[in-house]
Design an enzyme around this catalytic site. Structure first.
Site, PDB file in Angstrom:
ATOM      1  N   PHE A  32       0.672  -1.241   0.050  1.00 32.84           N
ATOM      2  CA  PHE A  32       0.005  -0.153  -0.095  1.00 32.84           C
ATOM      3  C   PHE A  32       0.822   1.332   0.086  1.00 32.84           C
ATOM      4  O   PHE A  32       0.147   2.246   0.203  1.00 32.84           O
ATOM      5  CB  PHE A  32      -1.039   0.063   1.275  1.00 32.84           C
ATOM      6  N   LEU A  33       2.087   1.099  -0.156  1.00 36.93           N
ATOM      7  CA  LEU A  33       2.934   2.130  -0.257  1.00 36.93           C
ATOM      8  C   LEU A  33       2.631   3.021  -1.357  1.00 36.93           C
ATOM      9  O   LEU A  33       2.044   2.868  -2.362  1.00 36.93           O
ATOM     10  CB  LEU A  33       4.422   1.896  -0.302  1.00 36.93           C
ATOM     11  N   ASN A  37      -7.455   0.971  -3.993  1.00 33.60           N
ATOM     12  CA  ASN A  37      -7.328   2.233  -5.349  1.00 33.60           C
ATOM     13  C   ASN A  37      -8.669   2.706  -5.697  1.00 33.60           C
ATOM     14  O   ASN A  37      -8.681   3.726  -5.969  1.00 33.60           O
ATOM     15  CB  ASN A  37      -6.405   1.439  -5.868  1.00 33.60           C
ATOM     16  N   LEU A  81      -8.238  14.782  -1.103  1.00 31.24           N
ATOM     17  CA  LEU A  81      -9.406  15.625  -1.515  1.00 31.24           C
ATOM     18  C   LEU A  81      -9.123  16.896  -1.924  1.00 31.24           C
ATOM     19  O   LEU A  81      -9.287  18.050  -1.872  1.00 31.24           O
ATOM     20  CB  LEU A  81     -10.078  16.143   0.008  1.00 31.24           C
ATOM     21  N   CYS A 107      -0.833   3.247 -10.583  1.00 29.32           N
ATOM     22  CA  CYS A 107      -1.515   2.366  -9.986  1.00 29.32           C
ATOM     23  C   CYS A 107      -2.938   2.527 -10.202  1.00 29.32           C
ATOM     24  O   CYS A 107      -3.706   1.787 -10.842  1.00 29.32           O
ATOM     25  CB  CYS A 107      -1.213   2.222  -8.693  1.00 29.32           C
TER      26      CYS A 107
HETATM   27  P1  NAD Z   1       8.006  -1.087 -11.838  1.00 23.58           P
HETATM   28  O1  NAD Z   1       7.603  -1.261 -13.374  1.00 23.58           O
HETATM   29  O2  NAD Z   1       8.739   0.282 -11.255  1.00 23.58           O
HETATM   30  O3  NAD Z   1       9.050  -2.318 -11.494  1.00 23.58           O
HETATM   31  C1  NAD Z   1       8.998  -3.832 -11.983  1.00 23.58           C
HETATM   32  C2  NAD Z   1      10.449  -4.308 -11.916  1.00 23.58           C
HETATM   33  O4  NAD Z   1      10.224  -5.431 -12.396  1.00 23.58           O
HETATM   34  C3  NAD Z   1      11.171  -3.628 -13.178  1.00 23.58           C
HETATM   35  O5  NAD Z   1      12.378  -3.159 -12.966  1.00 23.58           O
HETATM   36  C4  NAD Z   1      11.476  -5.208 -14.133  1.00 23.58           C
HETATM   37  O6  NAD Z   1      12.609  -4.829 -14.903  1.00 23.58           O
HETATM   38  C5  NAD Z   1      11.419  -6.109 -13.205  1.00 23.58           C
HETATM   39  N1  NAD Z   1      10.743  -7.379 -13.574  1.00 23.58           N
HETATM   40  C6  NAD Z   1       9.811  -7.643 -14.391  1.00 23.58           C
HETATM   41  N2  NAD Z   1       9.960  -8.956 -14.969  1.00 23.58           N
HETATM   42  C7  NAD Z   1      10.836  -9.399 -14.167  1.00 23.58           C
HETATM   43  C8  NAD Z   1      11.479 -11.012 -13.709  1.00 23.58           C
HETATM   44  N3  NAD Z   1      10.672 -11.948 -14.357  1.00 23.58           N
HETATM   45  N4  NAD Z   1      12.561 -10.868 -13.129  1.00 23.58           N
HETATM   46  C9  NAD Z   1      13.225 -10.062 -12.467  1.00 23.58           C
HETATM   47  N5  NAD Z   1      12.611  -8.739 -12.780  1.00 23.58           N
HETATM   48  C10 NAD Z   1      11.522  -8.229 -13.260  1.00 23.58           C
HETATM   49  O7  NAD Z   1       6.619  -1.646 -11.174  1.00 23.58           O
HETATM   50  P2  NAD Z   1       6.323  -0.970  -9.732  1.00 23.58           P
HETATM   51  O8  NAD Z   1       5.677   0.579  -9.864  1.00 23.58           O
HETATM   52  O9  NAD Z   1       7.507  -1.331  -8.623  1.00 23.58           O
HETATM   53  O10 NAD Z   1       4.992  -1.758  -9.415  1.00 23.58           O
HETATM   54  C11 NAD Z   1       5.267  -3.325  -9.288  1.00 23.58           C
HETATM   55  C12 NAD Z   1       3.914  -3.917  -8.768  1.00 23.58           C
HETATM   56  O11 NAD Z   1       3.523  -3.425  -7.414  1.00 23.58           O
HETATM   57  C13 NAD Z   1       2.748  -3.445  -9.562  1.00 23.58           C
HETATM   58  O12 NAD Z   1       1.889  -4.586  -9.364  1.00 23.58           O
HETATM   59  C14 NAD Z   1       2.155  -2.495  -9.108  1.00 23.58           C
HETATM   60  O13 NAD Z   1       0.754  -2.308  -9.417  1.00 23.58           O
HETATM   61  C15 NAD Z   1       2.345  -2.689  -7.544  1.00 23.58           C
HETATM   62  N6  NAD Z   1       2.343  -1.392  -6.647  1.00 23.58           N
HETATM   63  C16 NAD Z   1       2.918  -0.350  -7.016  1.00 23.58           C
HETATM   64  C17 NAD Z   1       2.913   0.774  -6.174  1.00 23.58           C
HETATM   65  C18 NAD Z   1       3.554   2.062  -6.710  1.00 23.58           C
HETATM   66  O14 NAD Z   1       3.497   2.911  -6.007  1.00 23.58           O
HETATM   67  N7  NAD Z   1       4.423   2.016  -7.703  1.00 23.58           N
HETATM   68  C19 NAD Z   1       2.410   0.818  -4.906  1.00 23.58           C
HETATM   69  C20 NAD Z   1       1.569  -0.469  -4.515  1.00 23.58           C
HETATM   70  C21 NAD Z   1       1.623  -1.350  -5.447  1.00 23.58           C
END
Ligand code: NAD
Length: 463
Positions: A152-153, A211, A253, A263
């Protein structure tokens, strides 16, 4: 405990850094070779306040390492976190799970002993079960449990959010895995954060529901802001008044040009898709999605109108590209919809963003400024698309002097209308009342200021 974190993006890198900060050993794997090489050299590939320091500290202490080789990273791992991207799938709005399943296929050969495999990525309800079935097919001999631990960050305050969560959510139906995950999070739960253990489906859906709810709050306040403009109310005053109600809460808000980011847009689309497939349509969330898409287009109409009906041949200075402040993330940012429309209609766009430029340069073919004030040079209008704090201290008189025109379209309500007016600018905010533009300021004493960055706006209610 040793953790193998798959994916070193916003979530994976922050989670890995925080787990190692609280004492666990983490090997962070990413298939992006360049990213891993930078991390090995001590370069942090994303902008996230405080992350640099924690990574430096935990790497120096030998608790955090980076690799591209999954086989090595899996050696001795008790826990595997999947923190890879789950972007929106083209066409149907579903979450694209190809990175999840390819990571699952990669870890399968390396399961040595009882291993807890946990999704940190946001994945549609039922994904843990699908991962489990896939792994059972690939490795019928292996001993493992698949859990859901949604993250949830928020970007921009990710370290604080991870270290001081409102709750830790664990979707789990294996007692051994539950024990391991409880032990993993015990240092964080020793604060006030409860550990909620639920069915895997509940954990998976809770992330999307959270979300979708926050997106709803944003679209709601945006529409209330529009109403304010018609009835002489001021959105900052309305938001403050309702936000102090504990049942509502002050966060999310702030009116603006529409939500964006990596997200909300994709998670709203995905939950809509899941709901439709299950014949339980979320018509409310569908309306939220529609309102948000329309809103970005509506912002371009406001710009056009402020410039006499057309932006052709006009110079427009843009402050802020990222989808919000304190991140370098530009994914689904309203700027990526608004700027191409303006440029397509013949405007010259000059933009500045404190952190998002390197990503945006690859997508937006516009002029880039090295300092915020430079966007004003020969501009017919300035538009504010992100509420970076550094914009609040800009000298409005200086901006006005450098401009050819005088329109200031503040889509984040960063400035006080009264100051803009005093500087000779024609100010257009979001949901601001006419009395915010007039000269006599009355100071309102507030006992419980909820949003310090905005407090000044409320202090100046004008007779
Ligand atoms: P991101 O695109 O920043 O990072 C994903 C990373 O995974 C990339 O560096 C990519 O190279 C790597 N990757 C992909 N396939 C891989 C594999 N097979 N082996 C190793 N590395 C691999 O994505 P993110 O923003 O960190 O989001 C990741 C997940 O977390 C998503 O599902 C997103 O919805 C969720 N999420 C994101 C946030 C946010 O604020 N960004 C917050 C909560 C949840």
């Amino acid at each position: 405990m040793k953790i193998c974190m798959i994916g070193a993006g916003y979530v994976g890198l922050v989670s890995a850094a925080c787990f190692s900060k609280i004492g666990w050993r983490v090997e962070c794997v990413d298939k992006d070779y360049g990213r891993v090489e930078r991390l090995k050299k001590g370069e942090i590939p994303i902008f996230e306040p405080g992350l640099n320091e924690i990574v430096g500290e935990t790497v120096a202490a030998g608790r955090m390492t980076f690799a591209t080789d999954i086989a090595k990273a899996m050696q001795g791992a008790d826990l595997v976190f999947l923190a890879v991207g789950t972007p929106m799938r083209r066409g149907d709005g579903h979450a694209d799970l190809r990175y999840i399943f390819s990571a699952v296929d990669e870890i399968a050969p390396h399961l040595e002993r009882f291993t807890v495999i946990t999704t940190k990525s946001t994945v549609p309800v039922g994904t843990s079960r699908r991962i489990e079935e896939r792994l059972r097919r690939l490795r019928p001999d292996a001993d493992f449990a698949v859990c859901s631990n949604p993250e949830f960050l928020r970007e921009g305050s990710a370290i604080q959010d991870f270290m001081h969560p409102d709750r830790i959510l664990i979707g789990c139906d294996d007692p051994r895995a539950e024990e391991i995950l409880r032990a993993l999070y015990a240092p964080l739960a020793s604060g006030n954060a409860p550990i909620l253990v639920s069915a895997r489906e509940s954990a998976e859906l809770a992330k999307y529901a959270a979300n979708a709810f926050l997106a709803t709050k944003i679209s709601f306040i945006n529409q209330i802001a529009d109403l304010c403009e018609h009835v002489g109310a001021d959105i900052q005053e309305v938001a403050d008044a309702i936000g102090r109600d504990k049942r509502i809460g002050a966060n999310f808000l702030q009116p603006g040009p529409g939500y964006g980011g990596s997200c909300f847009p994709k998670d709203v689309a995905a939950i809509i898709r899941t709901a439709r497939e299950n014949r339980a349509p979320l018509s409310l969330v569908e309306a939220v999605q529609h309102v948000n898409e329309e809103r970005k287009i509506e912002m371009t109409r406001r710009i056009r109108s402020a410039l006499g009906g057309s932006v052709a041949g006009k110079t427009i200075g843009v402050l802020g590209i990222t989808f919000k402040a304190n991140t370098d993330d530009i994914r689904e940012s309203p700027a990526l919809t608004i700027i191409p429309i303006l440029a397509g209609e013949g405007a010259t766009v000059r933009a500045y963003d404190p952190q998002g430029r390197s990503h945006a340069e690859k997508i937006l073919d516009i002029a880039w400024c090295d300092a915020a004030a430079d966007v004003a040079d020969l501009a017919d209008a300035i538009i504010v698309l992100t509420d970076w704090d550094e914009f609040r201290t800009l000298d409005l008189r200086d901006l006005r002097r450098r401009m050819t025109g005088r329109a200031l379209l503040d889509f984040r309500n960063v400035f006080r209308p009264i100051d803009a007016k005093a500087a000779g600018l024609a100010y257009i905010g979001i949901g601001r009342s006419a009395r915010q533009y007039t000269a006599i300021a009355r100071s309102i004493r507030t006992k419980h200021p909820t949003r310090p960055a905005r407090r000044d706006l409320q202090k100046t209610a004008v007779m």
